[in-house]
Write a protein that holds these residues in place. Sequence first.
Motif, PDB file in Angstrom:
ATOM      1  N   PRO A 361      15.300  -4.844  -0.993  1.00  0.00           N
ATOM      2  CA  PRO A 361      14.155  -3.909  -1.003  1.00  0.00           C
ATOM      3  C   PRO A 361      13.032  -4.350  -0.079  1.00  0.00           C
ATOM      4  O   PRO A 361      12.340  -3.521   0.510  1.00  0.00           O
ATOM      5  CB  PRO A 361      13.680  -3.937  -2.455  1.00  0.00           C
ATOM      6  N   GLU A 362      12.864  -5.654   0.064  1.00  0.00           N
ATOM      7  CA  GLU A 362      11.764  -6.131   0.888  1.00  0.00           C
ATOM      8  C   GLU A 362      11.977  -5.751   2.353  1.00  0.00           C
ATOM      9  O   GLU A 362      11.084  -5.257   3.029  1.00  0.00           O
ATOM     10  CB  GLU A 362      11.685  -7.650   0.757  1.00  0.00           C
ATOM     11  N   TRP A 368      10.895   0.988   6.152  1.00  0.00           N
ATOM     12  CA  TRP A 368      10.152   2.183   5.781  1.00  0.00           C
ATOM     13  C   TRP A 368       8.826   2.269   6.538  1.00  0.00           C
ATOM     14  O   TRP A 368       8.435   3.324   7.040  1.00  0.00           O
ATOM     15  CB  TRP A 368       9.929   2.217   4.272  1.00  0.00           C
ATOM     16  N   LEU A 369       8.129   1.136   6.629  1.00  0.00           N
ATOM     17  CA  LEU A 369       6.846   1.141   7.312  1.00  0.00           C
ATOM     18  C   LEU A 369       7.012   1.499   8.789  1.00  0.00           C
ATOM     19  O   LEU A 369       6.187   2.197   9.361  1.00  0.00           O
ATOM     20  CB  LEU A 369       6.160  -0.222   7.177  1.00  0.00           C
ATOM     21  N   THR A 403       2.402  -0.739  -4.245  1.00  0.00           N
ATOM     22  CA  THR A 403       3.796  -0.907  -3.841  1.00  0.00           C
ATOM     23  C   THR A 403       4.424   0.436  -3.488  1.00  0.00           C
ATOM     24  O   THR A 403       3.760   1.464  -3.512  1.00  0.00           O
ATOM     25  CB  THR A 403       4.604  -1.546  -4.984  1.00  0.00           C
ATOM     26  N   TRP A 404       5.684   0.399  -3.163  1.00  0.00           N
ATOM     27  CA  TRP A 404       6.384   1.614  -2.757  1.00  0.00           C
ATOM     28  C   TRP A 404       7.415   1.998  -3.815  1.00  0.00           C
ATOM     29  O   TRP A 404       8.239   1.183  -4.210  1.00  0.00           O
ATOM     30  CB  TRP A 404       7.091   1.408  -1.422  1.00  0.00           C
ATOM     31  N   SER A 405       7.374   3.245  -4.263  1.00  0.00           N
ATOM     32  CA  SER A 405       8.343   3.719  -5.250  1.00  0.00           C
ATOM     33  C   SER A 405       9.248   4.769  -4.628  1.00  0.00           C
ATOM     34  O   SER A 405       8.809   5.575  -3.814  1.00  0.00           O
ATOM     35  CB  SER A 405       7.631   4.368  -6.439  1.00  0.00           C
ATOM     36  N   SER A 406      10.495   4.749  -5.048  1.00  0.00           N
ATOM     37  CA  SER A 406      11.402   5.830  -4.649  1.00  0.00           C
ATOM     38  C   SER A 406      11.244   6.976  -5.641  1.00  0.00           C
ATOM     39  O   SER A 406      10.675   6.810  -6.719  1.00  0.00           O
ATOM     40  CB  SER A 406      12.840   5.334  -4.649  1.00  0.00           C
TER      41      SER A 406
END
Length: 621
Positions: A361-362, A368-369, A403-406
């Motif tokens: 995920p990291e 993603w960024l 943080t980032w959530s799906s």
Amino acid sequence: MTDSPSSAQTFTFKAETKQLLNILIHSLYKDREVFLRELLSNASDALNRLRFTMLTEQNVLDKETPLAIRIHVDKDARLLTIEDSGIGMTRQELMDSLGTIAQSGARKFMQAAQQTNTEFSRLIGQFGVGFYSVFMVADWVRVTSRSYKPEESAASWYATGEDEYQIEAAEMPSRGTKIEIHLKEDAEEFAEEYRLRNIIQKHSDYIGFPITLGAEEKPINKQTSLWRTPRSEITPEQYQDFYRQQTLEFEEPLLSLHSVSDAPVQLYALLFVPAKGERGVFSLRKEDGLKLYSRNILIDEYNKDLLPEYLRFVQGVVDSEDLPLNVSRETVQSSGLMPRLKKVVTNALFKELEALAKNDPEKYQTFWLEFGNYLKQGIASNAAETEKIQSLLRFHTTQQPETWSSLEEYTARMPESQKTIYYLVGEDLQTLRQSPHLDAFTAQNIEVLLLTDAMDSFMLMGLHQYKDYPLQSASTADLPESPAAPDAPAPEKMPEPDLESLLARFRETLGEKVQEVRPSARLSQSLARLVDPEGAPNPELQRVYKYLGKEFETSKKILELNPAHPLLKSLPNLAQNPGLQTLLIEQIYESALLAEGLHPNPAGMVERVQKIMEAALQANA
Ligand code: ADP
Ligand code: MG
């Protein structure tokens, strides 16, 4: 200089070339061995170009000659010879190709050498400076070449790495290029066969033509291109090396994907997601697209039909046995195979990204960024892709702003009773988190996606649903009534008649600026908010118009007030000071504009705020 083409003529290198030679000759670069990689890659290019030419041209010299590279050494004479049966060069081509820096890699190297303080040696390794790198090991070099064009005669080029080179007519029995290198004294090692064998296996194993050494018949390289080599036999360094040679990017790729498929179409794909969304300044590839090979022959350098447009950041190679051998670039387009190749390549990439998201995920967050906007664009421009892309989206939310959530994670956190995914669009996270639209959601502990990217508004035009859950803006959503919290009694609202006359006062003061002023049960912490009247285009669409710079009449808003808010409840007390009351009403409206990111001129409020402060001080005096 003489006129006769048969005797030697002397020419001067261009200034840029001289500079480069100077750097290379005096370079103490420890990885000098890369010169061999450069020369072999040129030989391989020349053989590839010949093979491609033979597909369409009949008139080729020595048609039956096998396509191969031969290396000889004479240790005592410190002489290294590399021969290929490739496309060859005419006299003019020798001058054009070896007299100036024609090569983009070398040009980039020179730019980088001038612009950065990086050590030359690092840059040489990074860029691959092409043919001239031979002068790191040579005290003279002779290139003798005969073009594939039967009417052309052979010529040779000779240089010592000084300012000049010589061109003269030459004898050469067959098509191709022979490079004779007289090694510097301290470069003797490159006359050792075992050393050459090592270097070739390290850097040039995947060259698609046999390389033979000395009298041996058996090629020393594997001869399969890297993408046709089984994954298990390739080291991570080889993948990186390949990526660098392809792109001249400094940084390692974020992701490498090596995929082989036999059905529904046969293909090899070696794809890379670069480290950065923007191409590096020195990148070799100025255009998007993948390299398309048909059975090892390069058909198209920048093919844009192998991936959807929004995945244009992906680099790499696709090779398919199913492409007919006599293809031209045009017939590739019309062969009908391309859509099928595209499907396989795209799916392979999605699978890899999903795996990355799950397993690392990291790293996925880094992806993603850098590339999230491309995926959002994919949804905006191609609604059919939405379902595929959805699982790769990531969001900040009210509950998890850092943080980032799906969407998967968001829906997993939803209470049973929640059937809708809520989002809110705004300029920045800070403002969004304070939005009055969130009051009711905060009160009921319902999570809201926070969207702050320009591209988000475009994305939302194609993103209406995830699994069974529709998406809805928190600014327009009607929340189901929340069960009143038992221990927190609802704050008292102002009496109805007072409220009615206060609303009338608001309407009179704001006039044309708002469509309506009304009380709201949705607000708890906030004093006021602006909402769109029924039937107005939704806020995302309004934003899209704004970003596109389209003339667009923002529909008048409705001002909603919180009748339980202490400030509102005290406002009627100011009836004996109507001037100040007016100022406060105007300020309430403009603060709401500000919270909405809609205020046309925030600095314009300064004067009013100052007057209000003066009034506050007077009242206390
Ligand atoms: P690049 O290979 O990136 O074009 P190089 O400096 O390595 O740059 O080579 C310069 C040019 O010289 C090549 O583009 C090619 O036209 C020509 N060249 C070099 N080696 C050969 C060869 N063995 N056969 C034919 N042409 C060659
Ligand atoms: Mg080259």
